[in-house]
Write a protein that holds these residues in place. Structure first.
Motif, PDB file in Angstrom:
ATOM      1  N   MET A  87       0.825  -1.205   0.000  1.00  0.00           N
ATOM      2  CA  MET A  87       0.000   0.000   0.000  1.00  0.00           C
ATOM      3  C   MET A  87       0.863   1.261   0.000  1.00  0.00           C
ATOM      4  SD  MET A  87      -2.861  -1.293   2.739  1.00  0.00           S
ATOM      5  CE  MET A  87      -3.522   0.349   3.056  1.00  0.00           C
ATOM      6  N   MET A  88       1.943   1.234   0.767  1.00  0.00           N
ATOM      7  CA  MET A  88       2.824   2.399   0.856  1.00  0.00           C
ATOM      8  C   MET A  88       3.455   2.715  -0.508  1.00  0.00           C
ATOM      9  SD  MET A  88       5.997   2.984   3.506  1.00  0.00           S
ATOM     10  CE  MET A  88       4.931   2.441   4.853  1.00  0.00           C
ATOM     11  N   VAL A  89       3.955   1.660  -1.187  1.00  0.00           N
ATOM     12  CA  VAL A  89       4.566   1.862  -2.505  1.00  0.00           C
ATOM     13  C   VAL A  89       3.507   2.314  -3.511  1.00  0.00           C
ATOM     14  CG1 VAL A  89       5.809   0.749  -4.399  1.00  0.00           C
ATOM     15  CG2 VAL A  89       6.364   0.149  -2.037  1.00  0.00           C
ATOM     16  N   ALA A  90       2.329   1.685  -3.456  1.00  0.00           N
ATOM     17  CA  ALA A  90       1.260   2.020  -4.402  1.00  0.00           C
ATOM     18  C   ALA A  90       0.788   3.462  -4.228  1.00  0.00           C
ATOM     19  CB  ALA A  90       0.092   1.055  -4.226  1.00  0.00           C
ATOM     20  N   GLN A  91       0.643   3.900  -2.986  1.00  0.00           N
ATOM     21  CA  GLN A  91       0.217   5.282  -2.737  1.00  0.00           C
ATOM     22  C   GLN A  91       1.267   6.273  -3.201  1.00  0.00           C
ATOM     23  OE1 GLN A  91      -0.507   4.769   1.463  1.00  0.00           O
ATOM     24  NE2 GLN A  91      -2.724   4.760   1.212  1.00  0.00           N
TER      25      GLN A  91
END
Length: 420
Positions: free
Chosen positions: A268-272
């Motif tokens: 989620m962190m990378v995607a955001q």
């Protein structure tokens, strides 16, 4: 003054040429600026530069030169749209369809291959597995005729993915392992920029799912870890989000909720950070599943429901049947088996529409669990027998084992100890 550092000022040069009424030179520098932004993982900036270049094309005279420029621009923007908009976005199909149309008149083998690859990716997630498999087989034919290992890696990856989702697990493993055997980290490092993802990472993650279904959990775990290690070393954000999300799914398969949540939140962190919309939806759904097992049932259910709806609204339905089944199971565990059965009916509808068969046996097992929870033991037994039959046909030994245990527990409770 800037001759030694044109990359850093290419976007400014493009603007100057555009305002000066010199579209051909402006396009040259917009392409260069896009390539610089792509290398820096500034994907939205790269897309903006390529769109500016495409907007200037009508100012050029019609002919082979203009068509060649458009082909190069569409080939460049397609993978960027795949990674940011999601595989099923209409812009993706539009870019690759236009590129394929031009390819019929011109374009070298690598360009034709890349365009066909992009269309195949679109049909995978939409999904249109029959049409996508046809594209994958064409890729394999092109690569084999060219005797080019770099193309073969991508072709095996593509055909392996389609074989997996159609439930041909043994064939999927064979194709994906072929891709892994041909993959060379140094030689194929540029694929992340050409195709938007590293083929080594993707093959490893996909073969991990395949090995799990076939009944080799230790080998699957080793492949998951290898994919995570490779993605970290490559430091390519999109390949990282793929590896992290697939790892979260692997831990969901094996019921390791804490590990699933850790990998999902990292994804989620990378995607955001990079705007990978589709992967953000998938990773958040998986975190919701983990939360339902970690004492946060209501919050987890809400997250699963919300992000499954968003995922389907994005136009992507690959995997949606399995996600709906996980939601139905969670609703059953929350004491809402009737609601779970309604959601499971939606899961089976999705399964039939998408033909995403790799999880078919597990859907019938989870359906049986919900029926058993409502006291409909005869119907539950029938569902589990169906699951076992499908799993045996697909050689999906892990799903078969799980269902056999469910059936055995039922028979033991009914006093059929010897059968159990």
């Amino acid at each position: 003054l800037r001759a030694s550092q044109l990359d850093s000022v290419s976007d400014q040069l493009a603007t100057h040429y555009a305002r000066a009424g010199q579209p051909a030179q402006a396009i040259v520098y917009y392409r260069r600026a896009a390539a610089v932004a792509h290398r820096l993982s500034a994907l939205q900036v790269a897309i903006a530069h390529l769109n500016q270049a495409l907007a200037l094309l009508p100012l050029l005279p019609e002919g082979p030169e203009r068509a060649g420029l458009e082909l190069a621009l569409q080939v460049a923007i397609g993978p960027l749209l795949l990674t940011t908009k999601g595989y099923a976005a209409p812009e993706v199909e539009q870019a690759f369809n236009r590129a394929w149309e031009i390819c019929q008149q011109m374009g070298d083998i690598p360009q034709r291959f890349q365009v066909l690859w992009g269309l195949g990716r679109f049909y995978l997630v939409q999904p249109n597995l029959a049409r996508g498999l046809e594209a994958g087989q064409q890729l394999l034919e092109i690569a084999q005729r060219a005797e080019e290992p770099s193309l073969l890696v991508e072709a095996y990856n593509s055909v392996g993915a389609y074989s997996f989702h159609r439930g041909a697990l043994v064939a999927a493993r064979r194709y994906l392992e072929e891709g892994i055997a041909l993959y060379d980290r140094v030689e194929h490092r540029n694929h992340a920029l050409i195709y938007g993802q590293d083929p080594g990472v993707v093959c490893l993650t996909r073969v991990a799912w395949t090995l799990w279904c076939l009944g080799y959990p230790d080998q699957a775990q080793a492949r998951v870890q290898a994919a995570l290690d490779l993605a970290r070393d490559l430091a390519h954000p999109y390949s990282q989000v793929v590896a992290l999300t697939y790892a979260a799914a692997h831990y969901q398969f094996s019921g390791q909720a804490a590990a699933c949540r850790t990998q999902a939140e990292a994804a989620m962190m990378v995607a955001q950070q990079h705007g990978f919309t589709l992967w953000l939806l998938m990773a958040t759904f998986l975190r919701g599943w983990a939360r339902t097992w970690l004492g946060e049932m209501q919050a987890g259910l809400l997250e699963m429901e919300q992000y499954l709806a968003l995922y389907r609204r994005s136009g992507a339905e690959l995997g949606a049947a399995y996600y709906a089944a996980l939601l139905a199971d969670a609703q059953g565990r929350a004491g809402q088996p009737d609601r779970g059965l309604t959601t499971m009916a939606e899961a089976f509808t999705l399964l039939e529409r998408t033909a995403d068969r790799w999880c078919e046996a597990e859907l019938h097992r989870l359906y049986g669990e919900l029926l058993h929870q409502t006291g409909a033991d005869s119907a539950a037994e029938a569902a589990w027998q169906t699951a076992i039959q499908i799993a045996r046909q697909q050689k999906a030994h892990l799903w078969e084992l799980r269902t056999t245990l469910s059936l055995s527990r039922l028979w033991q409770a009914q006093g059929k100890g010897a059968d159990a």
